[in-house]
Scaffold this active site. Sequence first.
Site, PDB file in Angstrom:
ATOM      1  N   GLY A  29       0.796  -1.227   0.000  1.00 42.12           N
ATOM      2  CA  GLY A  29       0.000   0.000   0.000  1.00 42.12           C
ATOM      3  C   GLY A  29       0.823   1.269   0.000  1.00 42.12           C
ATOM      4  CB  CYS A 239     -24.775 -10.398 -18.768  1.00 40.44           C
ATOM      5  SG  CYS A 239     -24.041 -10.279 -20.418  1.00 40.44           S
ATOM      6  CB  CYS A 264     -20.199  -9.274 -18.993  1.00 38.73           C
ATOM      7  SG  CYS A 264     -21.184 -10.506 -18.156  1.00 38.73           S
ATOM      8  CB  CYS A 270     -19.401 -11.654 -21.544  1.00 40.22           C
ATOM      9  SG  CYS A 270     -21.105 -11.513 -22.080  1.00 40.22           S
TER      10      CYS A 270
END
Lengths: 282, 256, 232
Positions: A29, A239, A264, A270
């Site tokens: 981080g 979707c 999607c 997809c």
Amino acid sequence: MTQYNFAYLDEATKRMLRRAILKAVAIPGYQVPFSSREMPMPYGWGTGGVQVTAACLVPEDTLKVIDQGADDTTNAVSIRKFFARVAGIATTEATARASVIQTRHRIPETPLAAGQILVFQVPIPEPLRFLEPRETETRTMHALEDYGLMQVRLYEDIARHGEIARAYAYPVRVEGRYVMDPSPIPKFDNPKLHMSPALQLFGAGRECRIYALPPFTRVESLDFDDYPFTPSKAAGQACAICGAADSYLDEVITDDAGGRMFVCSDTEYCSSRAASQQGDAA
Amino acid sequence: MTPLLRVEGLSKSYGTHPGCRDVNFTLWPGEVMGIVGESGSGKSTLLNCLAGHLAPDTGKVIFDTRERGPRDTVTMRESERRWLARTDWAFVHQNPRDGLRMAVSAGGNVGERLMAVGARHYGDIRAQAEDWLGRVEIDAGRMDERPRAFSGGMQQRLQIARNLVTGPRLIFMDEPTGGLDVSVQARLLDLLRGLVRRLGLSAVIVTHDLAVVRLLADRLMVMKDGHVVEEGLTDQVLDDPQHPYTQLLVSSVLQV
Amino acid sequence: MSKAMIEISGVGKRFVLHNQAGVVLPVMEGAALSVQAGECVALVGASGAGKSTLMRMIWGNYRCDDGSIQVAGVELCGAEPREVIDLRRTKLGYVSQFLRVIPRVPTLQVVAEPLLAQGLSDAAARARASEMLARVNIPQRLWSLSPTTFSGGEQQRVNIARGFILDWPVMLLDEPTASLDAANRAVVLDLIREAKARGAAILGIFHDADARAAICDREVDVTAFTPAGAAA
């Protein structure tokens, strides 16, 4: 090709980048400054991501590049071709087969596995930037974990909109220490950052910063006890192509009479679902 | 009883230009100390050294911390100093713009210190902010407005609420009534006096307004060219000044 | 049985006027007096003899240059500010001729101030302040107004109410009956008598000879403390 270094970068640059990446992995981080190089593309097209990817690649790698979840947009196609040419590595659109995935603004729907590297393109790495303009001060704030201001931003959202209105680049806290900008991914993707088995690297070329989430890192989205974080997406929709109800959807306007559909955003997810459904039907 | 703040041999110069020189004093809990002197006398430099905004060249600023007793804030870590700055200390700037976040709502301004010390319950933060806005006489209905929409006096009161919400024990004030109309000043002075008394606060107030220190301060320090030339009980220093400079200062005040 | 609450000896005071060629004005020398609990002593002497100066030194307002001033056991010469503040908060009351307050603060609040400083609740302090204001005949419609707009007599009575709201063990009164009418003067004299009765040590300046005769046990002439060289 032997007279050139592997994967576009000269050896000194690659070493500098790898050192920065190692440091970033060591301090999850934390934004590590690096001396970002000119890349053969404009800032904003993923110069940071390209440098991180180039520094990570080895000849055995298989690369996937997505832009907003899609494998077939200009940006994704250009970067994929670029590396196929300068590094001679294999490329793929299948998330599961890729060893390195460079992404802009999404995390693939297919869960990542150990050994994979996900490289994010980051426009503005500093989550405190629009609250505190001075870089010296934001660095000090990170160093001292002085994050009250970040919370003030969320407070303001609730006071004004009744909820935390941030839908993308939703700030997270890494291992209870550094507050980090996860790049402009939708907050729907935030939970995927948490405890991911893959190595996640973030490169900001213009801002000269690299940061990282090593595998299995604790990543929490900031919130309030009484206004907890919720990963949202288009409510109640599935979707229109593959029927997935659990993926992040793009709204596509189909005519100028108000017609629209939701599909999607992850094209590979997809199409592979649609293909397997056809296979089942056949 | 332990002094809240003990200052020993504090000096700060800017190159060859002296800021403040060899300042010593002890502030006890509940005491309000005024520092007066003309522009350039070093009073703001001193205040900023006390509040940890400036690092003094030499000297100690020993603050009686809650957990670990008297500690020198000059040599403590920046993180500890910042922690003090958002818990036990408060700083009221002359210009509210320096002490407020102008792009953040009044409620957010008050709530910031709470969130900085770990408050994570929106409802609680809001309730506390509302309570404090009430105490400084700002209508709770204006809580979501930004300070830009407020008058100078309101901004200054908002700054005070923002500072006092974490229950500090020592408040530093730099010309707190400086930029305000006389009519607004009186109200602010009364408010400050009430808060200081009710909360048992100690305060260090820098000002060039002798009327302000007479009403607010128990003790007074007079500075000239970086030195403290006289100190004592406020009314004693003002009514029976000993140092030539103090006599000049007191005799120069226009009578109304 | 009686105990000296104010004990002064060998007190001297000089003013040095640095901005007027450093002139040194000796104003007091060898001042000595004592006031017992339950006693009321008047300072007398011509104008400028140093009555007010001595009062202010006992209040801690003027610095004492020589000698010793003890009030309720606290030495004021060379005292730390916080010792003087503590003394004023708990033991020493002062009714001056002038009212110095923050403009716009309501009269009731001004009078309640000494009680609030001792940590009394707002409600209790206000109740007591209301009693005192009623006693000195300040009409109730004025209580919510700032005393800065009041007449001299009204301001003086607000001062009295504030000064007598606490049962101070030691009190300094600077012309408490000046600019008061007969009825209010009687109220103030009663307040002083009550304070004496409960054992307060009182030192005052009273130009009003009748008032002095009515309540004072002794007089101290400050002319005796005027430095030899200053009698010009």
